[in-house]
Design an enzyme around this catalytic site. Structure first.
Site, PDB file in Angstrom:
ATOM      1  N   GLU A  12     -11.359 -10.634   7.852  1.00 39.39           N
ATOM      2  CA  GLU A  12     -10.578 -10.445   6.626  1.00 39.39           C
ATOM      3  C   GLU A  12      -9.307 -11.287   6.656  1.00 39.39           C
ATOM      4  O   GLU A  12      -8.940 -11.905   5.651  1.00 39.39           O
ATOM      5  CB  GLU A  12     -10.227  -8.969   6.451  1.00 39.39           C
ATOM      6  CG  GLU A  12      -9.412  -8.684   5.195  1.00 39.39           C
ATOM      7  CD  GLU A  12      -9.131  -7.214   4.988  1.00 39.39           C
ATOM      8  OE1 GLU A  12      -7.985  -6.880   4.617  1.00 39.39           O
ATOM      9  OE2 GLU A  12     -10.041  -6.393   5.193  1.00 39.39           O
ATOM     10  N   GLU A  57      -8.256   4.097   2.728  1.00 42.61           N
ATOM     11  CA  GLU A  57      -7.102   3.228   2.957  1.00 42.61           C
ATOM     12  C   GLU A  57      -6.304   3.059   1.670  1.00 42.61           C
ATOM     13  O   GLU A  57      -5.060   3.091   1.674  1.00 42.61           O
ATOM     14  CB  GLU A  57      -7.583   1.867   3.465  1.00 42.61           C
ATOM     15  CG  GLU A  57      -6.464   0.882   3.748  1.00 42.61           C
ATOM     16  CD  GLU A  57      -6.981  -0.490   4.162  1.00 42.61           C
ATOM     17  OE1 GLU A  57      -6.195  -1.451   4.061  1.00 42.61           O
ATOM     18  OE2 GLU A  57      -8.155  -0.600   4.555  1.00 42.61           O
ATOM     19  N   LYS A  78      -2.669   4.970  10.190  1.00 40.00           N
ATOM     20  CA  LYS A  78      -2.934   3.616   9.715  1.00 40.00           C
ATOM     21  C   LYS A  78      -1.849   2.680  10.209  1.00 40.00           C
ATOM     22  O   LYS A  78      -0.676   3.067  10.304  1.00 40.00           O
ATOM     23  CB  LYS A  78      -2.988   3.555   8.182  1.00 40.00           C
ATOM     24  CG  LYS A  78      -3.232   2.137   7.644  1.00 40.00           C
ATOM     25  CD  LYS A  78      -3.183   2.055   6.133  1.00 40.00           C
ATOM     26  CE  LYS A  78      -3.353   0.615   5.670  1.00 40.00           C
ATOM     27  NZ  LYS A  78      -3.309   0.455   4.203  1.00 40.00           N
ATOM     28  N   GLU A 111       0.090  -8.980  -5.451  1.00 37.49           N
ATOM     29  CA  GLU A 111       0.481  -7.561  -5.470  1.00 37.49           C
ATOM     30  C   GLU A 111       1.890  -7.318  -5.992  1.00 37.49           C
ATOM     31  O   GLU A 111       2.887  -7.652  -5.342  1.00 37.49           O
ATOM     32  CB  GLU A 111       0.355  -6.959  -4.062  1.00 37.49           C
ATOM     33  CG  GLU A 111       0.610  -5.457  -4.036  1.00 37.49           C
ATOM     34  CD  GLU A 111       0.224  -4.820  -2.713  1.00 37.49           C
ATOM     35  OE1 GLU A 111       0.356  -3.589  -2.600  1.00 37.49           O
ATOM     36  OE2 GLU A 111      -0.208  -5.536  -1.791  1.00 37.49           O
TER      37      GLU A 111
END
Length: 401
Positions: free
Chosen positions: A385, A249, A155, A205
Site C-alpha cells: 500500500e 479502520e 491502531k 484528504e
C-alpha cells in the site's frame, strides 16, 4: 418575412469562450520557488513575499496565528490571510505566513485549461533510496500487530520514506504542474518550509473547513491500490467497501472526528456507511461529516488543531501511537501527516492532511507514505500500500521503485 440582421450568437475572437478560462491555471503557471501555492476544490491561491511570519514560541499555534492576523489587520492589511504548513510534532516550528501579496482565483476544476496534460518530466539521472527498506518496514508492521494482539493499543500508522537524489536540481514548477493537472479536484500545494526547502504534494484528504458557520470534515481511512484493468479496479473498489478490516479502520477515524467536532458543532451529520473516493493511484473509504458551528469565535484552525492528528495518520490511543511511531520510524516525519492550508482573520479556512507529499531541497527529494496498521493487518499488504501511495509523487518526478 423580416430581413433584420441576426446578431445574437456573434462574439469577437478577443472575447473568452468562458469567463474562467485560464484564470486558475494562470496562478499555477506563475508559481516560482519561494511562493506559496495552494489549490483546493473551492479556490486557487498564490502568495508572494512575506507581510508577516507566524512566530514560533510557547503559545499554541492557534493563538500565534490569531495574533499575527490581528496585527496585520491593525497595520492596514484589508483582508489578511495566513497560508502554510503545520508539522506532525506538536512542538516543532510551523511554516506559516501572511503573504505580502495574495492572488486568488476560482478552483482549478472551474478552469477548462486545467484538463490539459502537463509536460512529461525532463530526463534526469535519479537514484532512489528506501528508508527503511521494504523488508524492515514489514517487520515493523508485524511487531506493531503483535503488540496490538497483546492489548497495548488498537491502531498505529507507520510511514516509510524514499530519498530521491538527482544529477541536477528538480524543476519544482514543472513538478507542481504535473501534480495539479493529474488531479485538479484535489488539494495541491507548494509551500516554503525553510531556506531552500519546499513542501509539495497533492493530498486527497480534507481535515476540516469552515465557511461562516458551516463546518465540513472528510476523513479517509481504509485504502487499496488502483489497477489498470477496469474490471479488476472495480472489483477492488467493491471489495474495499465490504472489507471488515478497512471498515473498522475507517470507523475508528470517523468516530474520532465526530467526537472532536461535537464539542464545537451542533447538528452534526455523520453518514452510517462510508463511500469511495478515488485518486490516480488509490481507492479510499471516505465519510463527509458536516455540522453547524456553535460559536463564531471558533476558527477553522481551532477545529483543525482539535482534530489533528486523527487516527488516520497517527493511531489510537494517540499518545501511545506517537510513541510507537518514534520507536519504529527511522526518519523524522517533519511536515508529513501535519496539515497545510489557509485561514483568514474572520476565522474561515481550509486545512488538509499533509499526505502524498515530498520535501524538496535542491537536487534531493524526501517522499513520505504510510499505512494504517490494525490487528488484522498483513505486513506485506501494508508495504504494498505504501508503494502504491508513493506513485502519486514518483510520477511527477519521472522516478519509480
Amino acid at each position: 418575412m423580416s430581413t433584420a440582421p441576426q446578431v445574437a450568437a456573434v462574439r469577437t475572437l478577443a472575447e473568452p469562450a468562458h469567463p474562467a478560462v485560464g484564470v486558475a491555471t494562470a496562478l499555477l503557471d506563475s508559481y516560482v520557488p519561494g511562493a506559496r501555492f495552494l489549490a483546493t476544490p473551492t479556490r486557487t491561491l498564490l502568495g508572494r513575499g512575506v507581510h508577516a511570519e507566524v512566530p514560533h514560541d510557547d503559545r499554541p499555534v492557534t493563538r500565534r496565528v490569531a495574533a499575527t492576523l490581528a496585527a496585520a489587520r491593525a497595520a492596514g492589511h484589508a483582508s489578511p490571510l495566513v497560508i502554510g504548513a503545520v508539522p506532525f510534532a506538536p512542538d516543532a516550528p510551523a511554516a506559516l505566513a501572511v503573504p505580502a501579496t495574495l492572488h486568488t482565483a476560482p478552483p482549478l476544476t472551474a478552469d477548462p485549461l486545467a484538463s490539459l496534460p502537463a509536460d512529461p518530466p525532463a530526463p534526469n539521472e535519479l537514484t532512489v533510496h528506501q528508508e527503511p527498506a521494504p523488508e524492515d518496514y514489514a517487520k515493523a508492521v508485524a511487531a506493531a500487530v503483535d503488540r496490538m494482539w497483546q492489548g497495548e493499543f488498537s491502531k498505529v500508522v507507520l510511514a516509510r520514506t524514499l530519498r530521491v537524489e538527482a544529477a541536477r536540481p528538480f524543476d519544482l514548477p514543472a513538478m507542481l504542474q504535473r501534480l495539479a493537472r493529474r488531479d485538479p479536484s484535489g488539494y495541491t500545494f507548494a509551500l516554503p518550509t525553510g531556506p531552500g526547502r519546499t513542501l509539495l504534494g497533492a493530498s486527497p484528504e480534507l481535515l476540516v473547513s469552515r465557511h461562516g458557520n458551516r463546518v465540513v470534515a472528510n476523513p479517509l481511512a481504509g485504502s487499496v491500490p488502483r489497477h489498470p484493468d477496469l474490471a479488476e479496479d472495480v472489483r477492488r473498489a467493491a471489495a474495499l467497501l465490504d472489507s471488515a478490516k478497512d471498515l473498522y479502520e475507517h470507523a475508528v477515524v470517523v468516530n474520532a472526528v465526530e467526537e472532536g467536532l461535537a464539542r464545537h458543532c451542533a447538528d452534526l451529520i455523520v453518514p452510517a456507511r462510508p463511500t469511495l473516493v478515488r485518486t490516480a493511484t488509490m481507492w479510499h473509504l471516505s465519510t463527509t461529516v458536516t455540522g453547524t458551528l456553535r460559536s463564531p469565535d471558533t476558527t477553522a484552525l481551532d477545529l483543525a488543531s482539535a482534530l489533528q492528528p486523527t487516527p488516520a495518520v497517527c493511531g489510537t490511543p494517540t499518545e501511545t501511537a506517537r510513541r510507537v511511531i518514534r520507536e519504529s520510524e527511522p526518519v523524522d516525519r517533519g511536515f508529513y501527516t501535519g496539515m497545510v492550508g489557509w485561514g483568514d482573520a474572520d476565522g474561515d479556512g481550509e486545512w488538509v492532511v499533509t499526505i502524498r507529499c515530498a520535501e524538496a531541497t535542491g537536487d534531493s527529494l524526501r517522499l513520505y507514505a504510510g499505512a494504517g496498521v490494525v490487528a488484522a493487518s498483513d505486513p506485506e499488504a501494508e508495504t504494498a500500500e505504501t508503494a502504491a501511495k508513493f506513485r502519486t509523487f514518483l510520477s511527477a518526478v519521472g522516478a519509480q521503485l
